[in-house]
Design a protein around this motif. Structure first.
Motif, PDB file in Angstrom:
ATOM      1  N   ILE A  65      42.401 -57.826  50.280  1.00 26.04           N
ATOM      2  CA  ILE A  65      41.635 -56.585  50.288  1.00 26.04           C
ATOM      3  C   ILE A  65      42.489 -55.426  50.782  1.00 26.04           C
ATOM      4  O   ILE A  65      43.542 -55.614  51.400  1.00 26.04           O
ATOM      5  CB  ILE A  65      40.368 -56.711  51.171  1.00 26.04           C
ATOM      6  CG1 ILE A  65      40.756 -57.166  52.570  1.00 26.04           C
ATOM      7  CG2 ILE A  65      39.365 -57.651  50.545  1.00 26.04           C
ATOM      8  CD1 ILE A  65      39.584 -57.215  53.528  1.00 26.04           C
ATOM      9  N   ILE A  66      42.005 -54.227  50.485  1.00 29.51           N
ATOM     10  CA  ILE A  66      42.654 -52.985  50.905  1.00 29.51           C
ATOM     11  C   ILE A  66      41.833 -52.366  52.025  1.00 29.51           C
ATOM     12  O   ILE A  66      40.601 -52.314  51.937  1.00 29.51           O
ATOM     13  CB  ILE A  66      42.773 -52.009  49.720  1.00 29.51           C
ATOM     14  CG1 ILE A  66      43.689 -52.580  48.642  1.00 29.51           C
ATOM     15  CG2 ILE A  66      43.275 -50.644  50.185  1.00 29.51           C
ATOM     16  CD1 ILE A  66      43.670 -51.798  47.343  1.00 29.51           C
ATOM     17  N   LEU A  67      42.506 -51.873  53.067  1.00 30.88           N
ATOM     18  CA  LEU A  67      41.837 -51.185  54.172  1.00 30.88           C
ATOM     19  C   LEU A  67      42.145 -49.701  54.108  1.00 30.88           C
ATOM     20  O   LEU A  67      43.309 -49.306  53.986  1.00 30.88           O
ATOM     21  CB  LEU A  67      42.310 -51.744  55.520  1.00 30.88           C
ATOM     22  CG  LEU A  67      41.860 -50.981  56.778  1.00 30.88           C
ATOM     23  CD1 LEU A  67      40.347 -51.063  56.965  1.00 30.88           C
ATOM     24  CD2 LEU A  67      42.589 -51.499  58.013  1.00 30.88           C
ATOM     25  N   ILE A  68      41.096 -48.862  54.162  1.00 22.42           N
ATOM     26  CA  ILE A  68      41.276 -47.416  54.242  1.00 22.42           C
ATOM     27  C   ILE A  68      40.905 -46.950  55.641  1.00 22.42           C
ATOM     28  O   ILE A  68      39.766 -47.116  56.080  1.00 22.42           O
ATOM     29  CB  ILE A  68      40.419 -46.683  53.189  1.00 22.42           C
ATOM     30  CG1 ILE A  68      40.877 -47.044  51.777  1.00 22.42           C
ATOM     31  CG2 ILE A  68      40.499 -45.166  53.392  1.00 22.42           C
ATOM     32  CD1 ILE A  68      40.098 -46.349  50.671  1.00 22.42           C
ATOM     33  N   ASP A  69      41.881 -46.405  56.345  1.00 25.66           N
ATOM     34  CA  ASP A  69      41.782 -45.872  57.705  1.00 25.66           C
ATOM     35  C   ASP A  69      41.549 -46.967  58.753  1.00 25.66           C
ATOM     36  O   ASP A  69      41.133 -48.090  58.426  1.00 25.66           O
ATOM     37  CB  ASP A  69      40.731 -44.778  57.812  1.00 25.66           C
ATOM     38  CG  ASP A  69      41.227 -43.445  57.238  1.00 25.66           C
ATOM     39  OD1 ASP A  69      42.453 -43.254  57.176  1.00 25.66           O
ATOM     40  OD2 ASP A  69      40.389 -42.611  56.856  1.00 25.66           O
TER      41      ASP A  69
END
Length: 313
Positions: A65-69
């Motif tokens: 998964i990708i994490l934003i902030d």
């Protein structure tokens, strides 16, 4: 062309306003599956400028998964929530994308690296800090079921990035557009340009870094763009007044054409008459109705200037 990079923002007034609004903000769950590919994890840092706290997001439908902030420094509740989700759902993070440098978005990076040192090489930010990876305009980050495209949108901060989730035609706007009220900016001219760029893309859904999801981003952007143009036009008149030593008279006012020229530079006469000119006059009239500006007719030309009794910065 005047950039007005140093337009002053009354942050203390804004903080006081948001403080009074805090009790009226809707509740946001600490962790929420917003869609089948978006999980919101609250930063645990509610405050005057952070509203209910920083929204951080996990994106993807598979294990990677990708994490934003990353939330704010010295807020262990955020990393605790994040680690719990990763372990419960058997997930791992492939990319960490930071919208901009402000501490309530980057402060959780040390806690994150302490949890998994291998992630130190997977942190991405425009204008990166040492050891971080740069983000280029249009750069693609992809995991199973999710494609994220970077969109450079400076103004709120010099390095601000928004991220497009292509599968949902949704945008993660960071602090450029908030779920409640309006944001503050470092460079009003750049900010307005960024809003225009975002508006031209036709995104529908917005996941802001603070506040609730926005289901009609085009409508919200119209509100933001109008507010930004009001501030920019007023700032041009204020700049003119200050540069003349606050010795205001009708001769020191600016015509509509001069105001437009300071904001946009030289533009074709057709564009001035059909679009930019009329919208500028509409905003000037609104500012005059609220007595923030005034005008006088000189040699047949309407010239605008600051109302000295109603200075607003």
């Amino acid at each position: 062309m005047t950039t007005l990079a140093n337009v002053k923002i009354d942050r203390e007034f804004w903080k006081d306003y948001l403080s009074t609004q805090g009790s009226q903000l809707p509740h946001l769950d600490d962790v929420k599956d917003v869609t089948d590919r978006v999980i919101r994890v609250m930063g645990g840092n509610p405050g005057e400028m952070q509203l209910q706290g920083t929204n951080t997001f996990l994106l993807g439908t598979g294990k990677a998964i990708i994490l934003i902030d990353t939330g704010e420094v010295r807020m262990p509740v955020w990393i605790q929530r994040l680690v719990e989700i990763l372990k419960e759902r058997d997930l791992y993070i492939s990319h960490v994308l930071l919208t901009h440098w402000h501490g309530d978005h980057t402060g959780g990076v040390p806690d994150f690296i302490a949890y998994d040192a291998t992630l130190e090489n997977h942190i991405h930010k425009s204008h990166p800090d040492p050891g971080q990876n740069d983000i280029e305009e249009g750069q693609i980050f992809a995991v199973e079921g999710t494609t994220v495209k970077a969109l450079f949108t400076p103004g709120h901060a010099v390095d601000h990035m928004c991220f497009l989730l292509e599968e949902q035609n949704a945008l993660f706007t960071g602090d450029n557009v908030l779920g409640h009220e309006f944001t503050v900016v470092e460079d009003l001219t750049l900010y307005l340009q960024s809003l225009d760029i975002v508006a031209a893309q036709g995104f529908i859904i917005d996941y802001p870094a603070h506040g609730v999801e926005i289901e009609n981003l085009p409508a919200k952007l119209k509100q933001y763009i109008r507010r930004a143009r009001e501030k920019l036009i007023y700032s041009v008149l204020l700049d003119n007044w200050l540069n003349r030593g606050q010795n205001l008279n009708t001769k020191s006012g600016l015509s509509t054409r001069e105001i437009v020229s300071q904001i946009y530079g030289d533009i074709p006469q057709r564009l001035l008459q059909s679009e930019i000119g009329p919208s500028t006059v509409e905003i000037l009239r609104m500012l005059a109705d609220t007595r923030k500006v005034d005008f006088a007719i000189q040699s047949g030309t309407q010239r605008w200037f600051i109302n000295k009794g109603r200075q607003v910065v």
